[in-house]
Write a protein that holds these residues in place. Sequence first.
Motif, short mmCIF file in Angstrom:
data_model
loop_
_atom_site.label_atom_id
_atom_site.label_comp_id
_atom_site.label_asym_id
_atom_site.label_seq_id
_atom_site.Cartn_x
_atom_site.Cartn_y
_atom_site.Cartn_z
N ILE A 29 0.87 -1.38 0.48
CA ILE A 29 0.06 -0.29 0.35
C ILE A 29 1.22 1.08 -0.28
N GLY A 30 1.56 1.03 -0.79
CA GLY A 30 2.57 2.57 -1.48
C GLY A 30 3.69 1.63 -0.75
N SER A 31 5.29 2.20 -1.13
CA SER A 31 6.67 1.39 -0.12
C SER A 31 6.50 1.98 1.33
N LYS A 32 6.55 3.46 0.99
CA LYS A 32 6.51 3.22 3.26
C LYS A 32 5.67 2.64 3.82
N GLU A 33 4.35 2.18 3.88
CA GLU A 33 4.42 0.71 4.46
C GLU A 33 5.32 -0.35 4.81
N GLY A 34 5.34 -0.62 3.18
CA GLY A 34 6.60 -2.38 3.26
C GLY A 34 7.57 -1.53 4.01
N ILE A 35 8.30 -0.29 3.79
CA ILE A 35 9.87 0.00 4.57
C ILE A 35 9.43 -0.53 6.11
N GLY A 36 8.53 0.41 6.86
CA GLY A 36 7.94 0.31 7.79
C GLY A 36 7.74 -0.99 8.36
N GLY A 77 18.43 10.43 5.62
CA GLY A 77 17.86 10.04 4.70
C GLY A 77 16.35 10.20 4.67
N TYR A 78 15.42 9.63 4.29
CA TYR A 78 13.92 8.76 4.48
C TYR A 78 13.27 8.76 5.96
N PRO A 79 12.65 9.37 6.32
CA PRO A 79 12.78 9.24 8.17
C PRO A 79 11.95 7.95 8.60
N VAL A 80 11.28 7.46 7.21
CA VAL A 80 10.44 5.69 7.62
C VAL A 80 11.75 4.61 8.37
N TYR A 81 12.66 4.47 7.68
CA TYR A 81 13.77 3.41 8.19
C TYR A 81 14.30 3.71 10.13
N LYS A 82 14.27 5.11 9.86
CA LYS A 82 13.99 5.17 11.83
C LYS A 82 13.09 5.04 12.58
N ASN A 97 18.89 8.87 -4.98
CA ASN A 97 19.12 9.38 -2.83
C ASN A 97 17.37 10.04 -2.57
N ASN A 98 16.91 10.32 -2.03
CA ASN A 98 15.70 10.88 -1.20
C ASN A 98 17.32 10.99 -0.02
N PRO A 99 17.27 12.81 0.60
CA PRO A 99 16.71 13.94 -0.72
C PRO A 99 18.26 14.61 -0.90
N LEU A 109 4.78 2.62 -7.54
CA LEU A 109 3.90 3.18 -9.05
C LEU A 109 4.18 5.47 -8.15
N SER A 110 4.00 5.82 -6.60
CA SER A 110 4.21 6.91 -6.70
C SER A 110 4.70 8.35 -7.81
N LYS A 111 6.04 7.86 -7.68
CA LYS A 111 7.25 8.85 -8.55
C LYS A 111 6.47 8.68 -9.69
N THR A 112 6.98 7.00 -10.23
CA THR A 112 7.48 6.57 -11.28
C THR A 112 6.00 7.70 -12.47
N TRP A 170 -2.48 7.24 -4.94
CA TRP A 170 -3.34 5.83 -4.80
C TRP A 170 -3.17 4.80 -4.11
N ARG A 171 -2.04 5.52 -3.65
CA ARG A 171 -1.12 4.24 -2.21
C ARG A 171 -1.00 2.69 -2.71
N ILE A 172 -0.12 2.73 -4.43
CA ILE A 172 0.38 1.11 -4.34
C ILE A 172 2.10 1.40 -4.67
N TYR A 227 13.49 14.51 -7.22
CA TYR A 227 13.22 15.67 -7.67
C TYR A 227 13.52 16.30 -6.89
N TYR A 228 14.45 16.62 -6.44
CA TYR A 228 15.16 16.93 -5.63
C TYR A 228 16.58 17.76 -6.19
N LEU A 229 16.31 19.44 -5.52
CA LEU A 229 17.88 19.74 -5.58
C LEU A 229 18.54 20.14 -4.09
C1 LIG Z 1 8.42 8.96 -1.97
C2 LIG Z 1 9.54 7.95 -1.32
C3 LIG Z 1 8.88 6.62 -0.94
C4 LIG Z 1 7.11 6.19 -0.72
O1 LIG Z 1 6.58 6.68 -1.34
P1 LIG Z 1 4.89 5.65 -1.60
O2 LIG Z 1 4.43 6.42 -2.04
O3 LIG Z 1 5.10 5.25 -0.08
O4 LIG Z 1 5.48 4.49 -2.36
C5 LIG Z 1 10.03 6.42 -0.35
N1 LIG Z 1 11.03 6.41 0.09
C6 LIG Z 1 11.49 7.54 -0.27
C7 LIG Z 1 13.03 7.54 -0.79
C8 LIG Z 1 10.67 8.39 -0.88
O5 LIG Z 1 11.00 9.96 -1.30
#
Ligand SMILES: *Cc1c(COP(=O)(O)O)cnc(C)c1O
Length: 411
Positions: A119-126, A145-150, A195-197, A256-259, A265-267, A342-344
């Motif tokens: 349901i989005g990769s955020k969910e999977g990572i957490g 980094g992306y805050p969800v790892y922590k 990498n984000n950011p 699929l969010s960024k691509t 949509w959350r996938i 998407y980032y500078l």
């Molecule tokens: C946007 C983002 C995600 C997660 O996006 P989802 O919408 O949950 O798929 C994961 N990692 C990084 C680094 C992101 O910027």
Amino acid sequence: MPKSVARKKTRAEPAARRSAFARADRLNVLPPYLFAAIDRKKRELREKGVDLIDLGIGDPDIPTAPHIVEALKVAAGRPENHRYPAYEGMLSFRAAAASWFKKRFGVDLDPKTEVLSLIGSKEGIGHMVLAFCNPGDVVLATEPGYPVYKIGTIFSGGRMYELPILEENSFLPDLSHIPAGVLRKAKLLFINYPNNPTGAVAPIEFFEEAVAFSRKHRIILCHDAAYTEVVFDGYRSPSALQVPGAKDVTIEFHSLSKTYCMTGWRIGFAVGHPDLVAGLGAIKTNLDSGVFQAVQEAGIAALTGDQSHTAKNNERVGRRRDLLVQALRSAGWRIDPPRATYYLWVRVPGRMSSADCVDRLMSEAGVVCTPGNGFGPSGEGFVRFSLTAPDDRIAEAARRLSKIRIAGPAK
Ligand SMILES: *Cc1c(COP(=O)(O)O)cnc(C)c1O
């Protein structure tokens, strides 16, 4: 707490009883929310009528392609899609993900055991951390980094060991200087390229190193691959799974969010070793019930349909990148254009802090960006501009930024 409840104390109740609504400790130990001051200032400026351009958040303004929206409309009308989905995803969605992966990276995946819908990769990572990390285990992750790892680590009772990614190392972590005691307890390693950011990309040699490191120390390699398709100037981002033997230790998170401009949509999906996919799935089947099937059908349309929208969107975001880079350079900032994301990610001129820089850009140019230290301590001294605002707003931001002289002494 409502008064009526508070008065109904019984004699048995201990005197120092905590409020009934006190949050669990795991919520109280989360890292502080660093953007509250910015949110406040944004509100103040807007109330004064300032025309703010918000380049703070990475959430595409470009609409999802029409063929994907149409697929959702049709799928939403089919009653079989109104019922509980299987937590692991429809086999047809997983097969579409596997064939996209094969076409894109040349890697074979078994859709039945090596692909899991998310349901989005955020969910999977957490949830990945919850599935594999015991209290006291160590999780390694790049920082900033992306805050969800922590956050996933805190929720699991694990300990985070952050790997700074610095400009002088091309924003790649140094895996050779982690103390042996940390390595012994390390369970997972999170990396994220593009990498984000920082907008940094990693060559296949880095993925080879990360796979070898993970195999040697018996660590699960978790690659957050959210931005592999948001690329410029013909750059092609590798998958960690292209490294021979990677599948023995790796799980990779795709979105699929960024691509496909589908953040709402959350996938997404995870791919990798069957035991890793199954472990993550075990958490998911107990906590969520999968992705709405109509959204999965739209996801199939995205993965198997016309890919030219992604290429066109990238060209458009690339032009925005060039505009902003040019503007910042003409204002005296030193900046290399990123090849992806998407980032500078820009070093603040002079000796200003990230927070002061964000504050001044807001006051003097009406442009909102994100302080780098919001992504981790090594982000101090940087700010992040997101390229997901409409073209005319980016152009206006560029006009304003090119005029301000921030490198000199304050005020
Ligand atoms: C946007 C983002 C995600 C997660 O996006 P989802 O919408 O949950 O798929 C994961 N990692 C990084 C680094 C992101 O910027």
